[in-house]
Design a protein around this motif. Structure first.
Motif, PDB file in Angstrom:
ATOM      1  N   GLY A 143      37.898  34.765  26.169  1.00  0.00           N
ATOM      2  CA  GLY A 143      38.857  35.653  26.828  1.00  0.00           C
ATOM      3  C   GLY A 143      38.271  36.807  27.597  1.00  0.00           C
ATOM      4  O   GLY A 143      38.939  37.818  27.805  1.00  0.00           O
ATOM      5  N   LYS A 144      37.036  36.671  28.086  1.00  0.00           N
ATOM      6  CA  LYS A 144      36.378  37.764  28.808  1.00  0.00           C
ATOM      7  C   LYS A 144      37.106  38.088  30.113  1.00  0.00           C
ATOM      8  O   LYS A 144      37.451  39.243  30.386  1.00  0.00           O
ATOM      9  N   THR A 145      37.306  37.057  30.929  1.00  0.00           N
ATOM     10  CA  THR A 145      37.978  37.265  32.216  1.00  0.00           C
ATOM     11  C   THR A 145      39.399  37.767  32.010  1.00  0.00           C
ATOM     12  O   THR A 145      39.861  38.680  32.711  1.00  0.00           O
ATOM     13  N   TYR A 146      40.093  37.191  31.042  1.00  0.00           N
ATOM     14  CA  TYR A 146      41.477  37.598  30.765  1.00  0.00           C
ATOM     15  C   TYR A 146      41.543  39.076  30.409  1.00  0.00           C
ATOM     16  O   TYR A 146      42.404  39.816  30.901  1.00  0.00           O
ATOM     17  N   LEU A 147      40.635  39.531  29.539  1.00  0.00           N
ATOM     18  CA  LEU A 147      40.631  40.939  29.125  1.00  0.00           C
ATOM     19  C   LEU A 147      40.489  41.863  30.323  1.00  0.00           C
ATOM     20  O   LEU A 147      41.265  42.818  30.478  1.00  0.00           O
ATOM     21  N   LYS A 170      40.896  41.273  33.645  1.00  0.00           N
ATOM     22  CA  LYS A 170      41.981  41.168  34.622  1.00  0.00           C
ATOM     23  C   LYS A 170      43.260  41.812  34.110  1.00  0.00           C
ATOM     24  O   LYS A 170      43.963  42.510  34.861  1.00  0.00           O
ATOM     25  N   GLU A 171      43.587  41.601  32.858  1.00  0.00           N
ATOM     26  CA  GLU A 171      44.821  42.177  32.316  1.00  0.00           C
ATOM     27  C   GLU A 171      44.706  43.690  32.141  1.00  0.00           C
ATOM     28  O   GLU A 171      45.668  44.422  32.364  1.00  0.00           O
ATOM     29  N   PHE A 172      43.531  44.159  31.722  1.00  0.00           N
ATOM     30  CA  PHE A 172      43.360  45.605  31.544  1.00  0.00           C
ATOM     31  C   PHE A 172      43.566  46.342  32.865  1.00  0.00           C
ATOM     32  O   PHE A 172      44.172  47.408  32.900  1.00  0.00           O
ATOM     33  N   PHE A 173      43.056  45.766  33.944  1.00  0.00           N
ATOM     34  CA  PHE A 173      43.180  46.411  35.253  1.00  0.00           C
ATOM     35  C   PHE A 173      44.364  45.875  36.068  1.00  0.00           C
ATOM     36  O   PHE A 173      44.504  46.205  37.254  1.00  0.00           O
ATOM     37  N   ASN A 174      45.198  45.070  35.407  1.00  0.00           N
ATOM     38  CA  ASN A 174      46.393  44.534  36.068  1.00  0.00           C
ATOM     39  C   ASN A 174      46.044  43.824  37.379  1.00  0.00           C
ATOM     40  O   ASN A 174      46.793  43.853  38.354  1.00  0.00           O
ATOM     41  N   ASN A 175      44.873  43.185  37.389  1.00  0.00           N
ATOM     42  CA  ASN A 175      44.399  42.415  38.546  1.00  0.00           C
ATOM     43  C   ASN A 175      44.204  43.266  39.807  1.00  0.00           C
ATOM     44  O   ASN A 175      44.153  42.722  40.919  1.00  0.00           O
ATOM     45  N   ASN A 176      44.068  44.554  39.639  1.00  0.00           N
ATOM     46  CA  ASN A 176      43.845  45.448  40.783  1.00  0.00           C
ATOM     47  C   ASN A 176      42.399  45.935  40.776  1.00  0.00           C
ATOM     48  O   ASN A 176      42.002  46.724  39.907  1.00  0.00           O
ATOM     49  N   PHE A 177      41.622  45.458  41.746  1.00  0.00           N
ATOM     50  CA  PHE A 177      40.216  45.824  41.842  1.00  0.00           C
ATOM     51  C   PHE A 177      39.902  46.287  43.267  1.00  0.00           C
ATOM     52  O   PHE A 177      40.567  45.885  44.221  1.00  0.00           O
ATOM     53  N   SER A 178      38.866  47.084  43.375  1.00  0.00           N
ATOM     54  CA  SER A 178      38.355  47.402  44.706  1.00  0.00           C
ATOM     55  C   SER A 178      37.699  46.169  45.320  1.00  0.00           C
ATOM     56  O   SER A 178      37.732  45.971  46.536  1.00  0.00           O
ATOM     57  N   PHE A 179      37.110  45.351  44.448  1.00  0.00           N
ATOM     58  CA  PHE A 179      36.564  44.063  44.887  1.00  0.00           C
ATOM     59  C   PHE A 179      36.423  43.154  43.686  1.00  0.00           C
ATOM     60  O   PHE A 179      35.996  43.586  42.605  1.00  0.00           O
ATOM     61  N   LEU A 208      31.136  49.121  37.948  1.00  0.00           N
ATOM     62  CA  LEU A 208      30.784  47.726  38.192  1.00  0.00           C
ATOM     63  C   LEU A 208      30.856  46.962  36.877  1.00  0.00           C
ATOM     64  O   LEU A 208      30.192  47.323  35.899  1.00  0.00           O
ATOM     65  N   ILE A 209      31.666  45.907  36.859  1.00  0.00           N
ATOM     66  CA  ILE A 209      31.819  45.076  35.668  1.00  0.00           C
ATOM     67  C   ILE A 209      31.309  43.678  35.992  1.00  0.00           C
ATOM     68  O   ILE A 209      31.718  43.075  36.986  1.00  0.00           O
ATOM     69  N   VAL A 210      30.391  43.174  35.168  1.00  0.00           N
ATOM     70  CA  VAL A 210      29.923  41.802  35.333  1.00  0.00           C
ATOM     71  C   VAL A 210      30.203  41.032  34.052  1.00  0.00           C
ATOM     72  O   VAL A 210      30.212  41.603  32.967  1.00  0.00           O
ATOM     73  N   PHE A 249      34.533  43.901  40.108  1.00  0.00           N
ATOM     74  CA  PHE A 249      34.445  42.915  39.031  1.00  0.00           C
ATOM     75  C   PHE A 249      33.807  41.642  39.576  1.00  0.00           C
ATOM     76  O   PHE A 249      34.374  40.966  40.422  1.00  0.00           O
ATOM     77  N   LEU A 250      32.607  41.336  39.097  1.00  0.00           N
ATOM     78  CA  LEU A 250      31.905  40.106  39.460  1.00  0.00           C
ATOM     79  C   LEU A 250      31.933  39.179  38.249  1.00  0.00           C
ATOM     80  O   LEU A 250      31.209  39.386  37.270  1.00  0.00           O
ATOM     81  N   ASP A 251      32.789  38.189  38.327  1.00  0.00           N
ATOM     82  CA  ASP A 251      33.013  37.265  37.216  1.00  0.00           C
ATOM     83  C   ASP A 251      32.061  36.073  37.313  1.00  0.00           C
ATOM     84  O   ASP A 251      31.667  35.671  38.406  1.00  0.00           O
TER      85      ASP A 251
END
Length: 474
Positions: free
Chosen positions: A34-38, A40-49, A146-148, A112-114
């Motif tokens: 659940g890394k990606t889910y955590l 994306k949901e924490f930031f409500n899918n709103n990223f600078s990139f 920056l989140i990787v 966020f670089l997934d």
């Protein structure tokens, strides 16, 4: 959607948002946790990139995907970057633009670089370009976060967290996302309208190990037994071949990792590094050291000492329930149905070993139930040096207040009660343990009963009883 549990991880992300420095966050953990889910949901899918790597794709394909992400965030040039240095230079210019989305809490620019490890293809300049982007630009911007993230934990650890070159000490926070605890499993089941009592939840943990993706596959219309048959034993089941998919997604060459795990599955109380090195397909040297470290970092195994042993004689033990379940019941393809296996001697043998793993993964909750959360402890295992008596203790909690909790773990259909044979075995274990270790600490017999406990005349030797309900503490 709701984020179930993950309170510590959410707090860490919030602290990064509130900080007044550039943040470089590495999120890692096994596949399906659940890394990606955590994120994306924490930031409500709103990223600078936001961009993600692509599995089994070459450099050209990775750059094409990255270019597509750049276009989504406003880059208008249709020409694809020729290399990663050009790609990150475009990203830098975009981040300096006026129309960029910023997180409202602290005006941070969140990148966020997934699935980052997938971007680092053979003979590409990805890592060098990424290092240059961080060291020459992002590391000096206090408003950048920056989140990787990536399932290839070994890449994250070796190239970022333990790197001795360009990324040395650059990671400001790292989050190892573990499977759900039992308390989080219970919350997840309630949220998804899956009806189970706590005993069934413990048994589901013995099989699926608290991995959110696996739990999300459960059909609320079916019993646990029916779900296991549908997901694991049917050829079309989503988890029928998950064991192999899991390791080939985590490691480039997982063969030795899998042999290590299969060797440990045959020896549930652990093997030393030296014992593992004697297995022909494993071997020794630095490769074994690396493989053991990677398996430990992913949470598949634990490293522990016997109470009286030195560090170099550490044991390694398999502690991932789903891996154990797969090795025992799925890999050899001989078992056709979980329904047919339930209530057989092999089933009860597995259940006893797997419940011990449940307890090992919930030592925090056990300490809470014992009222010793604030006391520094070490956890050990022990077995007698006299091979003929077979005495062994799977969990010892050695406390700094001069007390050792000697834990006996039982999972039964009905409330467990001691009989005369088990009473004598416990007395023998305690006597041998004190004699062979020479410890002067007070020894408290602690019974952990997943299915409840019933007192009788033999209960006088038990100082602490921990029930299945206690394992559901937060």
């Amino acid at each position: 959607m709701k984020i179930v549990g993950r309170e510590r991880e959410k707090d860490c992300l919030m602290q990064c948002l509130l900080s007044k420095r550039p943040e470089f966050v590495a999120v890692y953990g096994r596949r399906r946790v659940g890394k990606t889910y955590l994120i994306k949901e924490f930031f409500n899918n709103n990223f600078s990139f936001y961009a993600t790597g692509i599995a089994n794709e070459k450099t050209t394909g990775q750059l094409k995907a990255f270019h597509s992400s750049l276009a989504k965030y406003g880059y208008e040039d249709k020409k694809q970057p020729s290399d990663w240095f050009e790609a990150f230079e475009i990203l830098r210019k975009m981040l300096d633009g006026d129309k960029l989305y910023r997180e409202p809490i602290n005006n941070k620019r969140v990148i966020f670089l997934d699935e980052l490890p997938w971007m680092d293809t053979a003979k590409s300049d990805f890592k060098s370009a990424f290092e240059y982007f961080w060291n020459s630009y992002a590391s000096s911007k206090e408003d950048i976060m920056l989140i990787v993230c990536g399932s290839a934990t070994s890449w994250i650890m070796n190239n970022l967290i333990y790197d001795r070159k360009g990324f040395h000490n650059r990671i400001t926070r790292h989050i190892h996302l573990a499977p759900f605890s039992l308390a989080e499993c219970e919350e997840f089941f309630k949220y998804n309208n899956i009806v189970m009592n706590r005993s069934q939840m413990i048994e589901s943990y013995m099989i699926f190990g608290g991995v959110p993706y696996y739990l999300n596959l459960l059909d609320s219309r079916l019993s646990l037994m029916q779900n296991v048959d549908e997901l694991c034993f049917k050829e079309y089941g989503n988890l029928h071949d998950e064991y192999y998919s899991l390791f080939y997604s985590l490691f480039n060459k997982p063969g030795k990792h899998m042999v290590i795990l299969e060797s440990l599955a045959k020896n549930p109380y652990g093997l030393t590094r030296n014992q593992l090195s004697k297995v022909g397909e494993i071997g020794g040297g630095s490769v074994l050291t690396k493989d053991l470290r990677e398996l430990q970092e992913c949470g598949f195994i634990r490293r522990f000492n016997k109470l009286t042993q030195k560090d170099e004689e550490s044991f390694y033990q398999l502690i991932d329930p789903f891996v154990l379940f797969s090795i025992l019941f799925l890999n050899n393809k001989t078992l056709k149905s979980w329904k047919e296996h339930i209530n057989t001697p092999g089933y009860y043998s597995w259940r006893g070993k797997s419940f011990e793993i449940v307890c090992l993964n919930h030592t925090h909750q056990i300490k809470q139930a014992l009222g010793i959360s604030g006391i520094e402890t070490d956890e050990f295992a022990w077995h007698s040096s006299h091979k003929d008596n077979g005495a062994q203790i799977d969990l010892l909690i050695a406390r700094k207040d001069g007390v050792i909790n000697l834990c006996e773990m039982k999972f039964t259909n009905e409330a467990y009660s001691l009989d005369s044979d088990e009473y004598e075995k416990i007395l023998n274990r305690m006597s041998l343990f004190r004699k062979e270790t020479g410890t002067n600490d007070a020894i408290l017999i602690t019974l952990i009963c997943g299915g409840g406990y019933k007192r009788n005349k033999y209960s006088e030797i038990i100082q602490n009883v921990i029930t299945g309900d206690d394992l559901f503490r937060q």
